[in-house]
Enzyme design. Structure first.
Site, mmCIF file in Angstrom:
data_model
loop_
_atom_site.group_PDB
_atom_site.id
_atom_site.type_symbol
_atom_site.label_atom_id
_atom_site.label_comp_id
_atom_site.label_asym_id
_atom_site.label_seq_id
_atom_site.Cartn_x
_atom_site.Cartn_y
_atom_site.Cartn_z
ATOM 1 C CG HIS A 1 8.101 0.789 -1.372
ATOM 2 N ND1 HIS A 1 7.853 -0.377 -0.677
ATOM 3 C CD2 HIS A 1 6.921 1.191 -1.901
ATOM 4 C CE1 HIS A 1 6.564 -0.668 -0.777
ATOM 5 N NE2 HIS A 1 5.976 0.267 -1.515
ATOM 6 N N GLY B 1 -0.807 1.024 -1.274
ATOM 7 C CA GLY B 1 -1.630 -0.170 -1.393
ATOM 8 C C GLY B 1 -2.755 -0.060 -2.405
ATOM 9 C CB SER C 1 3.316 2.502 -1.781
ATOM 10 O OG SER C 1 3.778 1.521 -2.704
ATOM 11 C CG ASN D 1 -0.360 -2.108 -4.540
ATOM 12 O OD1 ASN D 1 0.472 -2.666 -3.833
ATOM 13 N ND2 ASN D 1 -0.447 -0.788 -4.604
ATOM 14 C CG ASP E 1 10.389 -2.358 0.698
ATOM 15 O OD1 ASP E 1 11.232 -1.964 -0.119
ATOM 16 O OD2 ASP E 1 9.328 -1.747 0.917
#
Length: 200
Positions: free
Chosen positions: A177, A64, A31, A93, A174
């Site tokens: 990111h 992801g 991502s 991830n 979040d």
């Protein structure tokens, strides 16, 4: 104009009109490379392409993505894109899911081997996990990238998020990111390392 001169002119026009790229760079990421939370056109990969117009940058990043997922996709990508350089930005991830560092190293090693077998230079980005995963796991995780650099004789660059994450104004809500403000900084960081790969 004689026919043969017309044909020669047509060939010359085709050659000069077609873009000639110095290198094709394949970016295999998650991502962070896929511009999560924003338009792809404002992401660091797009900004990097604007700064390195002599090269063709192919962004194969998927939000992801794990090292296992990248390993499944890489053979077809190598075949279709024929890259001169492969930049691997994977592992985040794996860490967030608590995967084994041993499996992480195995997957990354195989990604490097496949890329080298395709005659591509390889650049790998170091990845870190959040501190709440504990010092033991974090240490084992980061050691994978240190060992990879030594065992595979490749360049492993520092994790570009290290200089971004501590600044809330450059992060999305979040807390994982980077936002649009950080993309130019990331592009410039990555570009400095590409300069040492095949003269980029």
């Amino acid at each position: 104009m004689p026919l043969k001169h017309k044909l020669l002119a047509a060939v010359l026009f085709t050659l000069t009109a077609s873009p000639a790229f110095a290198d094709t760079i394949l970016i295999l990421g998650d991502s962070l490379g896929a511009s999560y939370g924003m338009d792809e056109n404002v992401g660091w990969v797009a900004k990097l392409q604007k700064q390195m117009q002599e090269h063709k940058i192919i962004n194969a990043s998927v939000s992801g993505e794990t090292t296992a997922g990248g390993l499944r996709r890489l053979p077809a990508l190598l075949e279709s894109t024929k890259p001169n350089v492969v930049f691997i930005e994977l592992g985040g991830n794996d860490g967030l899911r608590g995967f084994s560092p041993k499996k992480l190293k195995s997957n990354l090693t195989n990604l490097v081997k496949l890329s080298k077998a395709a005659k591509a230079k390889v650049l790998v980005s170091e990845v870190m996990v959040p501190p709440n995963y504990g010092p033991r796991y974090s240490k084992s995780f980061i050691q994978v990238y240190k060992d990879l650099a030594k065992d595979s004789s490749i360049t492993v660059i520092p994790f570009f998020m290290t200089e971004i994450a501590p600044h809330p104004e450059m992060m999305q809500k979040d807390g994982i990111h980077p936002n649009e403000k950080a993309q130019g900084k990331i592009a410039e960081f990555i570009k400095n390392y590409f300069k040492n790969i095949r003269g980029c």
